[in-house]
Design an enzyme around this catalytic site. Structure first.
Site, PDB file in Angstrom:
ATOM      1  N   CYS A 118       0.819  -1.224   0.000  1.00  0.00           N
ATOM      2  CA  CYS A 118       0.000   0.000   0.000  1.00  0.00           C
ATOM      3  C   CYS A 118       0.848   1.268   0.000  1.00  0.00           C
ATOM      4  O   CYS A 118       0.360   2.345  -0.316  1.00  0.00           O
ATOM      5  CB  CYS A 118      -0.943  -0.004   1.194  1.00  0.00           C
ATOM      6  SG  CYS A 118      -1.916  -1.508   1.266  1.00  0.00           S
ATOM      7  N   HIS A 259      -3.820   6.643   2.619  1.00  0.00           N
ATOM      8  CA  HIS A 259      -4.131   5.316   2.093  1.00  0.00           C
ATOM      9  C   HIS A 259      -5.542   4.947   2.565  1.00  0.00           C
ATOM     10  O   HIS A 259      -5.889   5.140   3.722  1.00  0.00           O
ATOM     11  CB  HIS A 259      -3.112   4.297   2.587  1.00  0.00           C
ATOM     12  CG  HIS A 259      -3.492   2.895   2.255  1.00  0.00           C
ATOM     13  ND1 HIS A 259      -3.873   2.529   0.987  1.00  0.00           N
ATOM     14  CD2 HIS A 259      -3.584   1.775   3.017  1.00  0.00           C
ATOM     15  CE1 HIS A 259      -4.181   1.238   0.988  1.00  0.00           C
ATOM     16  NE2 HIS A 259      -4.012   0.768   2.202  1.00  0.00           N
ATOM     17  N   ASN A 289     -10.132  -0.979  -0.357  1.00  0.00           N
ATOM     18  CA  ASN A 289      -8.682  -0.820  -0.274  1.00  0.00           C
ATOM     19  C   ASN A 289      -8.065  -1.331  -1.582  1.00  0.00           C
ATOM     20  O   ASN A 289      -8.126  -2.519  -1.879  1.00  0.00           O
ATOM     21  CB  ASN A 289      -8.181  -1.634   0.927  1.00  0.00           C
ATOM     22  CG  ASN A 289      -6.678  -1.562   1.125  1.00  0.00           C
ATOM     23  OD1 ASN A 289      -5.954  -1.096   0.259  1.00  0.00           O
ATOM     24  ND2 ASN A 289      -6.228  -2.029   2.277  1.00  0.00           N
TER      25      ASN A 289
HETATM   26  O1  UT7 Z   1      -3.878  -1.793   3.409  1.00  0.00           O
HETATM   27  C1  UT7 Z   1      -2.969  -2.420   4.232  1.00  0.00           C
HETATM   28  C2  UT7 Z   1      -3.268  -2.209   5.597  1.00  0.00           C
HETATM   29  N1  UT7 Z   1      -4.475  -2.880   5.994  1.00  0.00           N
HETATM   30  C3  UT7 Z   1      -5.218  -2.336   6.897  1.00  0.00           C
HETATM   31  O2  UT7 Z   1      -4.950  -1.239   7.291  1.00  0.00           O
HETATM   32  C4  UT7 Z   1      -6.351  -3.131   7.494  1.00  0.00           C
HETATM   33  C5  UT7 Z   1      -6.341  -2.909   8.983  1.00  0.00           C
HETATM   34  N2  UT7 Z   1      -7.355  -3.611   9.693  1.00  0.00           N
HETATM   35  C6  UT7 Z   1      -8.670  -3.322   9.637  1.00  0.00           C
HETATM   36  O3  UT7 Z   1      -9.096  -2.489   8.887  1.00  0.00           O
HETATM   37  C7  UT7 Z   1      -9.593  -4.015  10.609  1.00  0.00           C
HETATM   38  O4  UT7 Z   1      -8.817  -4.723  11.562  1.00  0.00           O
HETATM   39  C8  UT7 Z   1     -10.593  -4.978   9.939  1.00  0.00           C
HETATM   40  C9  UT7 Z   1     -11.635  -4.187   9.170  1.00  0.00           C
HETATM   41  C10 UT7 Z   1      -9.841  -5.922   8.988  1.00  0.00           C
HETATM   42  C11 UT7 Z   1     -11.318  -5.797  10.998  1.00  0.00           C
HETATM   43  O5  UT7 Z   1     -11.954  -4.940  11.917  1.00  0.00           O
HETATM   44  P1  UT7 Z   1     -11.778  -5.186  13.491  1.00  0.00           P
HETATM   45  O6  UT7 Z   1     -12.581  -4.190  14.162  1.00  0.00           O
HETATM   46  O7  UT7 Z   1     -10.311  -5.203  13.762  1.00  0.00           O
HETATM   47  O8  UT7 Z   1     -12.462  -6.591  13.668  1.00  0.00           O
HETATM   48  P2  UT7 Z   1     -11.834  -7.941  14.239  1.00  0.00           P
HETATM   49  O9  UT7 Z   1     -10.871  -8.511  13.277  1.00  0.00           O
HETATM   50  O10 UT7 Z   1     -11.367  -7.694  15.645  1.00  0.00           O
HETATM   51  O11 UT7 Z   1     -13.118  -8.848  14.275  1.00  0.00           O
HETATM   52  C12 UT7 Z   1     -14.239  -8.531  15.129  1.00  0.00           C
HETATM   53  C13 UT7 Z   1     -15.319  -9.575  14.894  1.00  0.00           C
HETATM   54  C14 UT7 Z   1     -14.801 -11.017  14.947  1.00  0.00           C
HETATM   55  O12 UT7 Z   1     -15.803 -11.810  15.549  1.00  0.00           O
HETATM   56  P3  UT7 Z   1     -15.678 -12.240  17.086  1.00  0.00           P
HETATM   57  O13 UT7 Z   1     -14.377 -12.997  17.185  1.00  0.00           O
HETATM   58  O14 UT7 Z   1     -15.665 -10.963  17.866  1.00  0.00           O
HETATM   59  O15 UT7 Z   1     -16.901 -13.086  17.280  1.00  0.00           O
HETATM   60  C15 UT7 Z   1     -14.702 -11.387  13.502  1.00  0.00           C
HETATM   61  O16 UT7 Z   1     -14.842 -12.779  13.283  1.00  0.00           O
HETATM   62  O17 UT7 Z   1     -15.887  -9.405  13.587  1.00  0.00           O
HETATM   63  C16 UT7 Z   1     -15.871 -10.658  12.903  1.00  0.00           C
HETATM   64  N3  UT7 Z   1     -15.733 -10.398  11.491  1.00  0.00           N
HETATM   65  C17 UT7 Z   1     -16.762 -10.195  10.664  1.00  0.00           C
HETATM   66  N4  UT7 Z   1     -18.096 -10.189  10.889  1.00  0.00           N
HETATM   67  C18 UT7 Z   1     -18.885  -9.944   9.828  1.00  0.00           C
HETATM   68  C19 UT7 Z   1     -14.572 -10.271  10.765  1.00  0.00           C
HETATM   69  N5  UT7 Z   1     -14.866 -10.020   9.487  1.00  0.00           N
HETATM   70  C20 UT7 Z   1     -16.199  -9.952   9.395  1.00  0.00           C
HETATM   71  C21 UT7 Z   1     -17.095  -9.725   8.325  1.00  0.00           C
HETATM   72  N6  UT7 Z   1     -18.415  -9.707   8.582  1.00  0.00           N
HETATM   73  N7  UT7 Z   1     -16.673  -9.457   7.066  1.00  0.00           N
END
Ligand code: UT7
Length: 333
Positions: A118, A259, A289
């Site tokens: 990125c 980004h 993204n």
């Molecule tokens: O471009 C390169 C750099 N990349 C980034 O900057 C990405 C950085 N990360 C992020 O943007 C975020 O971490 C994400 C959007 C990828 C995830 O958001 P989060 O708030 O960090 O969520 P999480 O990974 O902590 O997941 C929270 C919950 C989990 O469920 P439990 O374990 O709490 O029951 C996940 O399984 O959300 C669940 N989950 C989803 N639920 C519905 C993860 N993906 C999804 C989904 N739909 N697509």
């Protein structure tokens, strides 16, 4: 800071391209266990563009490049170097930049790729600026282009909702007016934490095999949470260091073009830098993204919307796999 005596490097033209097909959150909710509500509130994304099966990264890059050449009122023959930032090259080799060169119908000019995920477009701007300042080149075509849909696991809801395809291009050249254009850039990397965002197989460390394909190791893998935390810190530090180096204060910045990974990351950076969200250009709702394409896509959009004026200070800031991060400070010409 003492005024620079180096020749200025300016952006002479901008262009972008996104594929026709739009994949909405609603569409994704029929493919994996997710919802429009989760995607919008956790990321800010509403939809993304997906390339056609026969549409390669170089096709998108060449289309963005043609738009940038038109904007600069230049012909492809006036370009003397092509740099493509991408993590989704058409093939492991030759470089995607060579494919773009061919698609632009030009010959005998150097062309190479940069891999910084990125942060790739900002890495490429820094490299191109140095090469222009050296006097060895006159006009450099810099492209950020990605077909992330080709390395996305469409059964993994934690990643497939995040990414999109597209390309953005800029023509960089020298200008006689001192102290304008690309004032400088700062680049960073830390290879220690590479495994929180990577594509495990298909390279020399783990060549592609039936086993790697069965294990889905030819797809991008990310620990989103860890990336999130490091991204906010690294982008804040990177942005502050470029501002300090050039004696520019946050209130002087007309637009931050970050980004476009996650709206919550962008809001956190806005707060930490003390620059209101009304001065951040955010378009990830429409594109998701797009890795190295995200900043040039957003820049082109802001520019075409007439939002960027002469002498405006622009701050680009990015973070990605590597891990890598980068910032660029521009005084618009
Ligand atoms: O471009 C390169 C750099 N990349 C980034 O900057 C990405 C950085 N990360 C992020 O943007 C975020 O971490 C994400 C959007 C990828 C995830 O958001 P989060 O708030 O960090 O969520 P999480 O990974 O902590 O997941 C929270 C919950 C989990 O469920 P439990 O374990 O709490 O029951 C996940 O399984 O959300 C669940 N989950 C989803 N639920 C519905 C993860 N993906 C999804 C989904 N739909 N697509």
């Amino acid at each position: 800071m003492t005024p620079s005596t180096e020749p200025s490097v300016i952006i002479k033209g901008l262009g972008s391209y996104t594929p026709e097909r739009v994949l909405t959150n609603e569409d994704l909710s029929h493919m994996v266990d997710t919802s429009d509500e989760w995607i919008r509130t956790r990321t800010g994304i509403r939809e993304r563009h997906i390339a056609a099966p026969d549409e390669a990264t170089s096709d998108m890059g060449a289309k963005a490049a043609k738009a940038a050449l038109k904007d600069a009122n230049m012909s492809a023959e006036e370009i003397d170097l092509i740099i493509v930032a991408t993590i989704t090259p058409d093939m492991p080799f030759p470089s995607t930049a060579c494919f773009v060169q061919n698609k632009l119908g030009v010959k005998n000019i150097p062309a190479f790729d940069i891999t910084a995920a990125c942060s790739g477009f900002l890495y490429a701007l820094e490299v191109a600026s140095g090469m222009l300042r050296s006097g060895a080149y006159k006009n450099i075509l810099v492209i950020g282009a990605e077909k992330l849909s080709a390395i996305t696991n469409w059964e993994d809801r934690t990643t497939c909702v995040l990414f999109g395809d597209g390309a953005g291009a800029a023509i960089l050249g020298r200008c006689d007016e001192p102290g304008c254009g690309i004032l400088g850039g700062t680049l960073g990397a830390d290879g220690q934490d590479y495994s929180i965002l990577y594509l495990p197989a298909g390279g020399s460390a783990k060549p592609a095999s039936h086993a790697t394909v069965d294990a889905g190791e030819h797809f991008l893998q990310m620990q989103g949470n860890s990336v999130f935390k490091i991204a906010v810190r690294a982008m804040e530090q990177s942005a502050n260091s470029i501002l300090e180096r050039h004696g520019v204060t946050p209130d002087q910045i007309a637009w931050v073009i970050p980004h476009q990974a996650n709206n919550r990351i962008i809001e956190a950076i806005s707060q930490r830098l003390g620059i209101g969200m009304d001065r951040f250009w955010v378009n990830l709702d429409s594109y998701g993204n797009t890795s190295s394409a995200s900043i040039p896509l957003a820049l082109d959009e802001a520019y075409k919307a007439g939002k960027i004026k002469k002498d405006d200070y622009l701050l680009f800031v990015s973070f990605g796999a590597g891990l890598t991060w980068a910032s660029t400070l521009i005084k618009w010409h």
